[in-house]
Scaffold this active site. Structure first.
Site, PDB file in Angstrom:
ATOM      1  CD1 TRP A   1      16.722   7.467  41.118  1.00 56.11           C
ATOM      2  CD2 TRP A   1      16.356   9.024  39.551  1.00 56.11           C
ATOM      3  NE1 TRP A   1      16.079   6.872  40.057  1.00 56.11           N
ATOM      4  CE2 TRP A   1      15.842   7.789  39.094  1.00 56.11           C
ATOM      5  CE3 TRP A   1      16.242  10.154  38.732  1.00 56.11           C
ATOM      6  CZ2 TRP A   1      15.212   7.652  37.844  1.00 56.11           C
ATOM      7  CZ3 TRP A   1      15.623  10.014  37.489  1.00 56.11           C
ATOM      8  CH2 TRP A   1      15.115   8.781  37.060  1.00 56.11           C
TER       9      TRP A   1
ATOM     10  CG  ASP B   1      13.594  12.254  44.480  1.00 57.56           C
ATOM     11  OD1 ASP B   1      12.435  11.790  44.553  1.00 57.56           O
ATOM     12  OD2 ASP B   1      14.355  12.053  43.513  1.00 57.56           O
TER      13      ASP B   1
ATOM     14  CE  LYS C   1      10.148   5.382  40.020  1.00 52.06           C
ATOM     15  NZ  LYS C   1      11.042   6.520  40.019  1.00 52.06           N
TER      16      LYS C   1
HETATM   17  C1  LIG Z   1      11.749   7.487  39.384  1.00 52.05           C
HETATM   18  C2  LIG Z   1      12.507   8.483  40.148  1.00 52.05           C
HETATM   19  C3  LIG Z   1      12.689   9.790  39.668  1.00 52.05           C
HETATM   20  C4  LIG Z   1      12.178  10.254  38.313  1.00 52.05           C
HETATM   21  O1  LIG Z   1      10.819  10.386  38.354  1.00 52.05           O
HETATM   22  P1  LIG Z   1       9.998  10.987  37.114  1.00 52.05           P
HETATM   23  O2  LIG Z   1       8.621  11.016  37.674  1.00 52.05           O
HETATM   24  O3  LIG Z   1      10.183  10.037  35.972  1.00 52.05           O
HETATM   25  O4  LIG Z   1      10.525  12.326  36.811  1.00 52.05           O
HETATM   26  C5  LIG Z   1      13.377  10.682  40.454  1.00 52.05           C
HETATM   27  N1  LIG Z   1      13.863  10.320  41.653  1.00 52.05           N
HETATM   28  C6  LIG Z   1      13.716   9.079  42.150  1.00 52.05           C
HETATM   29  C7  LIG Z   1      14.273   8.745  43.484  1.00 52.05           C
HETATM   30  C8  LIG Z   1      13.032   8.129  41.409  1.00 52.05           C
HETATM   31  O5  LIG Z   1      12.870   6.890  41.892  1.00 52.05           O
END
Ligand SMILES: *Cc1c(COP(=O)(O)O)cnc(C)c1O
Length: 361
Positions: free
Chosen positions: A103, A173, A197
């Site tokens: 990511w 993030d 998540k």
């Molecule tokens: C799942 C995830 C993403 C992507 O998320 P989307 O909502 O599908 O764009 C980005 N960063 C992390 C750390 C993730 O777990």
């Protein structure tokens, strides 16, 4: 009907109590005669849902008043671009990024389209299994911000403390770790997280932003990509993801009723420790991540005999343990054990793993 234990990395399981409440309120929310899905986002019913959700989210994370909370669409992936588009400007044409996993790499690739990226630390050399010590970090002099991914969902690598990056705004993030334990929001300039998540259903993205970061005048840009647009409109510049916002609100209420993030953090630590202990004590399973940086939320593990992967997954499913396959880019297994995964679910997985090992080794 029987509900299995679902270890999906995302969209992930939701607390059963939340789903039950949503079901009870599905056709007629609080005597309004409407489903939340059918309400105007500007009507007083939905406004009350939205305000309560934000208030509960703020109280869970103790968010200071000089931070705005936005309820957006576009996923964390849109934030990979919105962050540099909004924060790389003026005399700042570069930003610092930690590369700790898949990511991080995606965030870096987007940022490079809008400015220069300086790598503070790069875990790719060790296949994203550890993070180099802070003494070796290379922070830029004129970076607009420092970006990192506190929890790498795919690699199962997590910072256990907030990196000290001096006075530059820290951007995180937090898609797969937000609300997993208490957090000092005042250490950050901006936090973003896709909801699917640990917050609620897919379609909602939450941004927590220090108000100073959204003040400056920006060059003309698409309204939807400007934090200021969404701040000024209270996340209602366009139609927000109303139903996901409502479910997130139910999740926040559920967390508060459980005792908040202190209690949730202890529970998550117990779950992770139990699972890592089972893996470490076995010669049959393996987790490659440095114990100092192991994720509480996403536990990747491999069967030393990869020929057994298919059988493992099939038998796990039979036992009511779902979605344990690792990400397609790394293979093996991964158990995502977010807030909504009860301790019994983790115990059931451990029992299954031990039994499988006994039968197959
Ligand atoms: C799942 C995830 C993403 C992507 O998320 P989307 O909502 O599908 O764009 C980005 N960063 C992390 C750390 C993730 O777990």
């Amino acid at each position: 009907m029987s509900r299995a234990f679902n270890f999906s990395a995302g969209p992930a399981n939701l607390p059963e109590a939340v789903l039950e409440q949503a079901k009870a309120e599905l056709l007629d929310w609080h005597g309004s005669g409407m489903s939340v899905m059918e309400m105007s986002h500007r009507g007083k019913e939905f406004m009350s849902i939205a305000e309560q959700a934000e208030a509960d989210f703020r109280s869970l994370l103790n968010i200071p008043n000089n931070y705005k909370v936005l309820f957006l669409q576009g996923g964390a992936s849109s934030q990979f671009a919105m962050v540099p588009i909004n924060l790389l400007r003026g005399s700042h044409d570069n930003a610092d990024y930690f590369n700790t996993g898949i990511w991080s790499k995606k965030a870096i690739a987007e940022a490079k389209k809008f400015g220069k990226v300086n790598l503070v630390s790069d875990s790719e050399v060790n296949h994203f299994t550890t993070i180099s010590p802070s003494s070796s970090w290379q922070l830029g002099d004129n970076a607009a911000y420092v970006h990192y991914t506190p929890n790498e969902t795919i690699n199962g690598l997590e910072f256990q403390t907030i990196p000290d990056v001096g006075d530059k705004p820290l951007v995180a993030d937090m898609s797969s770790t937000i609300l997993s334990r208490p957090l000092d929001v005042s250490k950050y300039g901006l936090i973003y997280a896709g909801a699917q998540k640990n917050i609620g259903p897919a379609g909602l993205t939450i941004v927590i932003i220090h108000e100073d970061l959204a003040k400056a005048d920006l060059p003309p840009m698409p309204a939807m990509l400007s934090y200021k647009t969404h701040i000024d409109a209270g996340s209602m510049y366009n139609t927000p993801p109303t139903y996901a916002w409502y479910i997130a609100g139910l999740v926040f209420k559920w967390l508060k009723d459980l005792g908040g993030l202190e209690v949730m953090g202890q529970r998550n630590q117990r779950k992770a420790e139990a699972l890592y202990t089972a893996i470490d004590q076995s010669d049959f399973y393996d987790n490659p991540v440095d114990p100092a940086y192991r994720s509480w939320m996403n536990v990747p593990f491999a069967l030393k005999n990869a020929d057994l992967n298919k059988t493992f997954l099939a038998e796990a499913k039979e036992a009511g343990l779902l979605t344990l396959a690792g990400h397609r880019s790394v293979g093996g297994m991964r158990a995502s054990i977010y807030n909504a995964m009860p301790e019994e679910g983790v115990q059931a997985l451990i029992s299954f793993m031990l039994d499988f090992e006994n039968r197959k080794s």
